[in-house]
Design an enzyme around this catalytic site. Sequence first.
Site, PDB file in Angstrom:
ATOM      1  N   CYS A   1      -5.408   1.791  -7.553  1.00  0.00           N
ATOM      2  CA  CYS A   1      -5.794   0.377  -7.646  1.00  0.00           C
ATOM      3  C   CYS A   1      -7.276   0.088  -7.481  1.00  0.00           C
ATOM      4  O   CYS A   1      -7.865  -0.609  -8.301  1.00  0.00           O
ATOM      5  CB  CYS A   1      -5.033  -0.425  -6.596  1.00  0.00           C
ATOM      6  SG  CYS A   1      -3.342  -0.738  -7.045  1.00  0.00           S
TER       7      CYS A   1
ATOM      8  N   ALA B   1       0.871  -1.180   0.000  1.00  0.00           N
ATOM      9  CA  ALA B   1       0.000   0.000   0.000  1.00  0.00           C
ATOM     10  C   ALA B   1       0.901   1.221   0.000  1.00  0.00           C
ATOM     11  O   ALA B   1       1.919   1.250   0.705  1.00  0.00           O
ATOM     12  CB  ALA B   1      -0.907  -0.007   1.221  1.00  0.00           C
TER      13      ALA B   1
HETATM   14  C1  UDX Z   1      -4.242  -0.721  -2.081  1.00  0.00           C
HETATM   15  C2  UDX Z   1      -4.136  -2.050  -1.338  1.00  0.00           C
HETATM   16  O1  UDX Z   1      -4.207  -1.810   0.076  1.00  0.00           O
HETATM   17  C3  UDX Z   1      -2.836  -2.736  -1.698  1.00  0.00           C
HETATM   18  O2  UDX Z   1      -2.777  -4.009  -1.063  1.00  0.00           O
HETATM   19  C4  UDX Z   1      -2.778  -2.905  -3.208  1.00  0.00           C
HETATM   20  O3  UDX Z   1      -1.572  -3.497  -3.594  1.00  0.00           O
HETATM   21  C5  UDX Z   1      -2.919  -1.561  -3.901  1.00  0.00           C
HETATM   22  O4  UDX Z   1      -4.124  -0.926  -3.481  1.00  0.00           O
HETATM   23  P1  UDX Z   1      -3.254   1.743  -1.784  1.00  0.00           P
HETATM   24  O5  UDX Z   1      -4.271   2.141  -2.801  1.00  0.00           O
HETATM   25  O6  UDX Z   1      -1.837   2.157  -1.982  1.00  0.00           O
HETATM   26  O7  UDX Z   1      -3.216   0.147  -1.628  1.00  0.00           O
HETATM   27  O8  UDX Z   1      -3.684   2.309  -0.359  1.00  0.00           O
HETATM   28  P2  UDX Z   1      -4.727   1.858   0.784  1.00  0.00           P
HETATM   29  O9  UDX Z   1      -4.072   2.027   2.090  1.00  0.00           O
HETATM   30  O10 UDX Z   1      -5.325   0.527   0.516  1.00  0.00           O
HETATM   31  O11 UDX Z   1      -5.851   2.979   0.684  1.00  0.00           O
HETATM   32  C6  UDX Z   1      -6.742   3.089  -0.418  1.00  0.00           C
HETATM   33  C7  UDX Z   1      -7.761   4.180  -0.168  1.00  0.00           C
HETATM   34  O12 UDX Z   1      -8.686   3.804   0.849  1.00  0.00           O
HETATM   35  C8  UDX Z   1      -7.151   5.497   0.302  1.00  0.00           C
HETATM   36  O13 UDX Z   1      -7.787   6.562  -0.339  1.00  0.00           O
HETATM   37  C9  UDX Z   1      -7.429   5.491   1.786  1.00  0.00           C
HETATM   38  O14 UDX Z   1      -7.449   6.779   2.328  1.00  0.00           O
HETATM   39  C10 UDX Z   1      -8.793   4.820   1.825  1.00  0.00           C
HETATM   40  N1  UDX Z   1      -9.126   4.211   3.132  1.00  0.00           N
HETATM   41  C11 UDX Z   1      -8.325   3.264   3.643  1.00  0.00           C
HETATM   42  C12 UDX Z   1     -10.300   4.583   3.795  1.00  0.00           C
HETATM   43  O15 UDX Z   1     -11.041   5.437   3.316  1.00  0.00           O
HETATM   44  N2  UDX Z   1     -10.599   3.984   4.978  1.00  0.00           N
HETATM   45  C13 UDX Z   1      -9.818   3.017   5.542  1.00  0.00           C
HETATM   46  O16 UDX Z   1     -10.186   2.506   6.613  1.00  0.00           O
HETATM   47  C14 UDX Z   1      -8.637   2.648   4.860  1.00  0.00           C
END
Ligand code: UDX
Length: 441
Positions: free
Chosen positions: A276, A164
């Site tokens: 993603c 992530a």
């Molecule tokens: C994601 C997956 O977690 C990772 O395993 C994959 O390889 C790529 O996609 P990433 O997009 O880098 O990773 O970040 P992530 O931490 O998953 O957050 C994605 C989105 O969800 C962000 O906008 C984040 O702010 C949001 N989010 C995350 C929430 O709104 N609430 C949460 O509880 C967690």
Amino acid sequence: MKIKNICCIGAGYVGGPTMAVIALKCPNIKVTVVDANTEKIKAWNGPLVNLPVYEPGLADVVGKARGKNLFFSDDIKGAIEQAEMIFMAVNTPTKTSGEGAGMAADLTYIESCAKDIAKYAKSDKIVIEKSTLPVRTAEKIKDILEENSNGIKFEILSNPEFLAEGTAIKDLFKSDRVLIGGDMTSSGQLAVQALVDIYRNWIPKEKIITTNVWSSELSKLASNAMLAQRISSINSLSALCEKTGADIGELSKAIGMDHRIGPHFLNASVGFGGSCFKKDILNLVYLCKFYGLIEVAEYWHQVVKINDYQKNRFAQKIIEYCGGRLKGKKITVLGWAFKANTNDSRESPAINVTEMLYNAGADIEIYDPMVEKKTIYSDIKLYWRSKKASENITILDEVKPEDLKNDITVIITEWDEFKGLDYSKTKLFDGRYIISNEMIG
Ligand code: UDX
Ligand code: ADP
């Protein structure tokens, strides 16, 4: 088979950090990262404070390995020729035209990368899909490789990246699992073993799982869909909380304490962003439709629809608070990255929310600690429908408490530095993880 030389095509958010960690953990393997974008390669070779990807801990890893066994180069031909193992970490955005537009993955970059491999390879290669790809892409890659080269053998593996952004180095050092998919033939299994041996330098054996290629490709899409589904579920409940007077933070805590559900990834937010989630779910939806599974496609599509609904709802709340019009109002938008600790703004909710506020007439000031000004301007240019935008928009170099004198401050990205600011002179709308009925007081 002992691998001595690795090449990675694509020096972006996936290729850069992943290869830096492989190089650090495998000092006997030469790792060369190439990219068609020569400016990017220059930046990877430049000062550690200005690497093209911002990730906590990345500069340190690059600093330790660069010039020893980690190289960034624009000599794609030379790197392909030398390597026994080639990672493909190029971007796979959603298609904007043709069949499957708006849903299927655009494989142009993957295809041109495969053509380069076929053109320059002079000996057998193990080719690894690192980017998220639709199921059965490996087959397509194999066809391209075999059509365009003469007699060279390619083994295609799927090794999806689960890091992530914002915690990439931590995730790479201590992965929950490493997934490797390969053909069940003896040469396929030898290739799988060669990759397992690389990860075994720092990942415990029980965390490395091997599957067939399709399971590996689909697991990546499914993992991201399941994660995004949790966020859309909690975000949908935040709307209900605001109607009923329940508090979404309290709800999230109470739900997450059930060990079958768990506390992680249950924070309500202005919506998920990043390169993603949306792309992978749309890919899954497209795949289901392709196989005639209309109900399954609809089920997953709803995750994306709730995400759009949440972004809209948040902007609408601010507009309604101001009586339906923002003409003459000044709004400070804090945060442009899609989450904290990254300079990546792909699919950031900030892009859509700010557009809605702008269209409602507001004067906008934007600040993000890591996203470059030119990226913010280009996001506006590329993704806003209102094309004359840029009038009445200011991008700040820094933000001090005394700057927060505008009518409204909106925090979209949960950067630590926003936590200590004094918002007493403004009305605060905090979209990240705290959407509740208390938000508008
Ligand atoms: C994601 C997956 O977690 C990772 O395993 C994959 O390889 C790529 O996609 P990433 O997009 O880098 O990773 O970040 P992530 O931490 O998953 O957050 C994605 C989105 O969800 C962000 O906008 C984040 O702010 C949001 N989010 C995350 C929430 O709104 N609430 C949460 O509880 C967690
Ligand atoms: P990701 O998040 O998947 O890593 P990025 O956009 O950050 O995506 O990185 C992908 C990189 O791949 C970009 O730097 C782009 O220039 C590079 N790239 C795309 N196609 C090719 C290609 N055919 N040859 C070399 N590099 C490529």
